[in-house]
Every structure is written in C-alpha cells, then in structure tokens.
Design an enzyme around this catalytic site. Structure first.
Site, PDB file in Angstrom:
ATOM      1  N   CYS A 108     -56.912 -46.118  30.426  1.00 61.74           N
ATOM      2  CA  CYS A 108     -58.063 -45.510  30.506  1.00 61.74           C
ATOM      3  C   CYS A 108     -59.544 -45.925  29.728  1.00 61.74           C
ATOM      4  O   CYS A 108     -60.348 -45.825  29.549  1.00 61.74           O
ATOM      5  CB  CYS A 108     -58.104 -44.290  29.620  1.00 61.74           C
ATOM      6  N   HIS A 232     -64.376 -40.282  27.240  1.00 61.72           N
ATOM      7  CA  HIS A 232     -63.036 -40.108  27.788  1.00 61.72           C
ATOM      8  C   HIS A 232     -62.799 -39.297  28.702  1.00 61.72           C
ATOM      9  O   HIS A 232     -63.065 -38.542  27.527  1.00 61.72           O
ATOM     10  CB  HIS A 232     -62.277 -41.338  27.589  1.00 61.72           C
ATOM     11  N   ASN A 262     -59.043 -36.189  34.654  1.00 61.90           N
ATOM     12  CA  ASN A 262     -58.962 -37.841  34.643  1.00 61.90           C
ATOM     13  C   ASN A 262     -58.831 -38.485  35.708  1.00 61.90           C
ATOM     14  O   ASN A 262     -57.817 -39.003  35.763  1.00 61.90           O
ATOM     15  CB  ASN A 262     -58.031 -37.613  33.518  1.00 61.90           C
TER      16      ASN A 262
HETATM   17  O1  UT7 Z   1     -55.995 -40.565  29.858  1.00 61.97           O
HETATM   18  C1  UT7 Z   1     -55.265 -40.415  28.629  1.00 61.97           C
HETATM   19  C2  UT7 Z   1     -53.984 -39.062  29.298  1.00 61.97           C
HETATM   20  N1  UT7 Z   1     -53.706 -37.685  29.153  1.00 61.97           N
HETATM   21  C3  UT7 Z   1     -54.025 -36.947  28.044  1.00 61.97           C
HETATM   22  O2  UT7 Z   1     -54.807 -37.224  27.412  1.00 61.97           O
HETATM   23  C4  UT7 Z   1     -53.193 -36.360  27.517  1.00 61.97           C
HETATM   24  C5  UT7 Z   1     -53.009 -34.971  26.340  1.00 61.97           C
HETATM   25  N2  UT7 Z   1     -52.997 -34.199  26.583  1.00 61.97           N
HETATM   26  C6  UT7 Z   1     -53.348 -33.203  26.811  1.00 61.97           C
HETATM   27  O3  UT7 Z   1     -54.680 -32.779  28.087  1.00 61.97           O
HETATM   28  C7  UT7 Z   1     -53.008 -31.276  26.925  1.00 61.97           C
HETATM   29  O4  UT7 Z   1     -51.535 -31.550  25.586  1.00 61.97           O
HETATM   30  C8  UT7 Z   1     -52.179 -31.291  28.496  1.00 61.97           C
HETATM   31  C9  UT7 Z   1     -53.382 -30.371  29.261  1.00 61.97           C
HETATM   32  C10 UT7 Z   1     -51.185 -31.917  29.092  1.00 61.97           C
HETATM   33  C11 UT7 Z   1     -51.547 -29.018  27.858  1.00 61.97           C
HETATM   34  O5  UT7 Z   1     -51.668 -28.958  26.705  1.00 61.97           O
HETATM   35  P1  UT7 Z   1     -50.926 -27.979  25.938  1.00 61.97           P
HETATM   36  O6  UT7 Z   1     -52.532 -27.408  25.604  1.00 61.97           O
HETATM   37  O7  UT7 Z   1     -50.687 -29.192  25.008  1.00 61.97           O
HETATM   38  O8  UT7 Z   1     -50.166 -27.622  26.254  1.00 61.97           O
HETATM   39  P2  UT7 Z   1     -48.208 -27.823  25.693  1.00 61.97           P
HETATM   40  O9  UT7 Z   1     -48.426 -29.382  26.785  1.00 61.97           O
HETATM   41  O10 UT7 Z   1     -48.313 -27.343  24.900  1.00 61.97           O
HETATM   42  O11 UT7 Z   1     -47.553 -26.229  26.801  1.00 61.97           O
HETATM   43  C12 UT7 Z   1     -48.309 -25.378  26.613  1.00 61.97           C
HETATM   44  C13 UT7 Z   1     -46.754 -24.387  27.576  1.00 61.97           C
HETATM   45  C14 UT7 Z   1     -45.699 -24.916  27.912  1.00 61.97           C
HETATM   46  O12 UT7 Z   1     -44.513 -24.160  28.393  1.00 61.97           O
HETATM   47  P3  UT7 Z   1     -44.513 -23.053  27.383  1.00 61.97           P
HETATM   48  O13 UT7 Z   1     -42.940 -24.085  27.016  1.00 61.97           O
HETATM   49  O14 UT7 Z   1     -44.341 -22.849  25.725  1.00 61.97           O
HETATM   50  O15 UT7 Z   1     -43.263 -21.955  27.866  1.00 61.97           O
HETATM   51  C15 UT7 Z   1     -46.114 -25.861  29.087  1.00 61.97           C
HETATM   52  O16 UT7 Z   1     -44.398 -25.473  29.653  1.00 61.97           O
HETATM   53  O17 UT7 Z   1     -48.099 -24.531  28.556  1.00 61.97           O
HETATM   54  C16 UT7 Z   1     -46.762 -25.114  29.723  1.00 61.97           C
HETATM   55  N3  UT7 Z   1     -47.047 -25.584  31.044  1.00 61.97           N
HETATM   56  C17 UT7 Z   1     -47.662 -25.019  32.364  1.00 61.97           C
HETATM   57  N4  UT7 Z   1     -48.825 -24.253  32.495  1.00 61.97           N
HETATM   58  C18 UT7 Z   1     -49.176 -23.905  33.601  1.00 61.97           C
HETATM   59  C19 UT7 Z   1     -47.350 -27.361  30.810  1.00 61.97           C
HETATM   60  N5  UT7 Z   1     -48.272 -27.404  31.904  1.00 61.97           N
HETATM   61  C20 UT7 Z   1     -49.021 -26.290  32.668  1.00 61.97           C
HETATM   62  C21 UT7 Z   1     -49.497 -26.515  33.991  1.00 61.97           C
HETATM   63  N6  UT7 Z   1     -49.570 -24.870  34.245  1.00 61.97           N
HETATM   64  N7  UT7 Z   1     -50.178 -27.436  34.672  1.00 61.97           N
END
Ligand code: UT7
Length: 316
Positions: A108, A232, A262
C-alpha cells in the site's frame, strides 16, 4: 532539478458493492463495517492494467503531454494481471508511451515509493514520468472471510510528472520497511490475503506518524502548516489516530475510503485526485502523503502544490 505535476487522473470500476450487499453472504453488518473501518461501499471489477490505462489516459489528457514523450512509466501494484509480463508493459502499449515501463510492489506504500523514485529519475535527466497506482484486490480477497472481505476494493490513480529546474514540488520524503512484521499481512501467489488486523492497526498508526514526522522534519515544516494530509485509505480510525498524534485536524485529510474501501497502491492517488478535483488545493499549499502496507512498508512524501499550466500550454 525536481518534479512538477502536470496532470492527474483516476479510475474506478463501475460495479458498486455496498456493505448491505456483503451482509447477504457474510456474518457482518453495515453498522460494524462503518464503525470499525469507515467504509460504506467499494468498487469491484476490471483488470489492473485496464484501471491503470484509464487513470493514466486521464492524467495524460489533462497534462497535454504527448504520450510518446514519456521516458518512464512506473505502475505501483500488488495485483498484477499476470506474473509475467509486468502489467506496466500492457499499459505502456495501450497508452502509446515512449521510454520504459516497470511494475513496483511496495504494497500500500507503492505509490509513494513510485513518486520518490520518479523524482530521482527526473533529477538525473528524465524529462517526463507517468506514475500510476492501480489494484484489483478483489481478485486476491477471500469473499467468505469477513476479516478481510469488508475492507478491500479496486481502483487506479495517476500523475504525470515533468522535470523542473530548481527545487521542484517534492520537498521531503521517507521510505522504510520492517520485514520482521512481514507475516501480519500476506498473500501467497495464487492465494488470498491473510491479515492480523489488530496488529496491522497498531503498527500502522506508529509507522504513519513516525514517517510523517521524519518527512516534515527533513523539510523543516511544522504539522500545522500542512494544508492537506493524504493518508493511505485503510481505516478511518487509523487516520484519526494519526491525525491526533500529528496535530493535524481531521478536516484537513483527503478521504475517499467511505466509497472505495482500501485500494492499496491506488488509495493515495485516488484521494489526492479527489481533493484536487474538489478544488481543495491552492498554489503554495503543503500536501503530505503518507502510507503503510504489507512488508511492513511505509512511505511519506511532502509536496508543495502548484497548479500546472493549462493543458494547451503544457509542452508536448
Ligand atoms: O493496507 C493495510 C491493510 N490493513 C489494514 O489497515 C487493517 C488494519 N486493521 C483494521 O483496520 C482493523 O483491525 C479491522 C477493521 C480489520 C478490525 O477492526 P477491530 O476493531 O480491530 O476489530 P477486531 O479485529 O478487534 O475484532 C472485533 C470483533 C471480533 O469478534 P470478538 O472476537 O470480539 O467476538 C471479530 O471476530 O469483531 C469481529 N469481526 C467482525 N464482526 C462483524 C471481525 N470482522 C468482522 C466483520 N463483521 N466484518
């Protein structure tokens, strides 16, 4: 010698996939995606070369530059259409460019890497360089994995650059990579993106802020003097945290994330072109681009905005 921007262009596929569309096949919700990422919809389709050609053509037309007078085209992409040949060869052919062409993969951060390398080439004698960031991440996304499927999209953005006597518009830059973190975001050849989202998030804020600060310090510019931050477009919360730590108000950021998702190497040029076309920049404004990505790579570039001469006045 330095660079000046003569033209810009962007391209998005026609097909829109909304969060509500994704709700139908994934255990997710529009509310969750918007709250956690800031994304409302993304565009999907076409090939990387097609998007790069459309963005590149728009940038060339706006610049008035004769395609055959381009010395090099750099296509930043993590999603080339084929392993061999480079997608840039196809783009070069369709646009009727002169000079050489190559792909560049810095995930990215790729567009910022391409811009900085183009600047070096212009300093060392090239007259015109076309830099493009284009991606079809939809092809390497596992549409059954809610951890990644809600985040990515396709698109392309391009700038036509010309050699300019004097300092040029690029005032400072910073590039880096920390491969000790290479496993937190990866994709095997023929496979799908795997990501430890939380870890990427944490590191992203840190590297964005550090890289932006190094770039500003190099150019002796204070954060409050930055008119437009072009980060980004990965997650609105990453952008907000970075703004907070840099002391740059969020209203000064260029944002397209809500409608593109993204788009990796395409995300910074898409956001920059959107801001230019919305009339958000005036001559002399300082524009700070800053990105991070798999690798983990990062890259920042500080530009002083200068409107190009009208297309008819630009040299061919
Ligand atoms: O170009 C670089 C590419 N990548 C990035 O920049 C990604 C950077 N990271 C992020 O943007 C965030 O970490 C995410 C958007 C991927 C995730 O957000 P988060 O606030 O960090 O959520 P999390 O991973 O801590 O997950 C929280 C909860 C989990 O459930 P439990 O374990 O608390 O029960 C996940 O399983 O949300 C759940 N979850 C979802 N729920 C509904 C994960 N994905 C989803 C989803 N819909 N799509």
């Amino acid at each position: 010698m330095g660079l000046r921007i003569l033209g810009w262009g962007s391209a998005l596929p026609e097909k829109v996939v909304t969060n509500h569309d994704l709700e139908k096949t994934l255990d997710t919700s529009d509310e969750w995606i918007r709250e956690r990422s800031g994304i409302g919809e993304r565009r999907i389709g076409e090939s990387t070369a097609e998007l790069a050609i459309a963005a590149g053509r728009a940038a060339l037309e706006r610049s008035g530059v004769e395609p055959a007078s381009v010395d090099l085209m750099v296509l930043a992409t993590t999603t080339p259409d084929q392993q061999v040949p480079a997608s840039s060869a196809h783009v070069h052919y369709e646009l009727g460019l002169g000079g050489g062409a190559c792909d560049l993969n810095a995930a990215c951060s790729g567009f910022v890497y391409a811009l900085v390398m183009a600047n070096g080439l212009l300093e060392s004698g090239a007259n015109r360089v076309l830099v493009v960031g284009a991606e079809t991440l939809s092809r390497i996304t596992d549409w059954s994995d809610r951890n990644t499927a809600v985040l990515f999209g396709d698109g392309g953005g391009a700038l036509v650059l010309e050699r300019e006597a004097g300092e040029g518009q690029l005032l400072g830059w910073d590039l880096g990579v920390d491969a000790s973190a290479r496993e937190i975001l990866e994709c095997d050849i023929g496979g799908f993106i795997r990501m430890d989202g939380r870890e990427v998030f944490k590191r992203a804020v840190r590297v964005l802020v550090d890289s932006a600060k190094r770039t500003l310090a190099q150019a002796k510019v204070r954060p409050e003097d930055v008119k437009l931050l072009v980060p980004h477009q990965a997650n609105i919360r990453i952008i907000q945290a970075a703004c907070d730590r840099l002391g740059i108000p969020e209203e000064r950021t260029a944002l397209v994330l809500h409608r593109t998702g993204n788009t990796s190497s395409a995300s910074i040029p898409l956001a920059l072109v959107d801001a230019i076309e919305a009339g958000r920049l005036e001559d002399g404004d300082l524009v700070l681009m800053t990105g991070f990505g798999a690798g983990m790579t990062w890259g920042s570039a500080l530009l002083r905005w200068q409107s190009p001469p009208s297309a008819s006045g630009a040299s061919a």
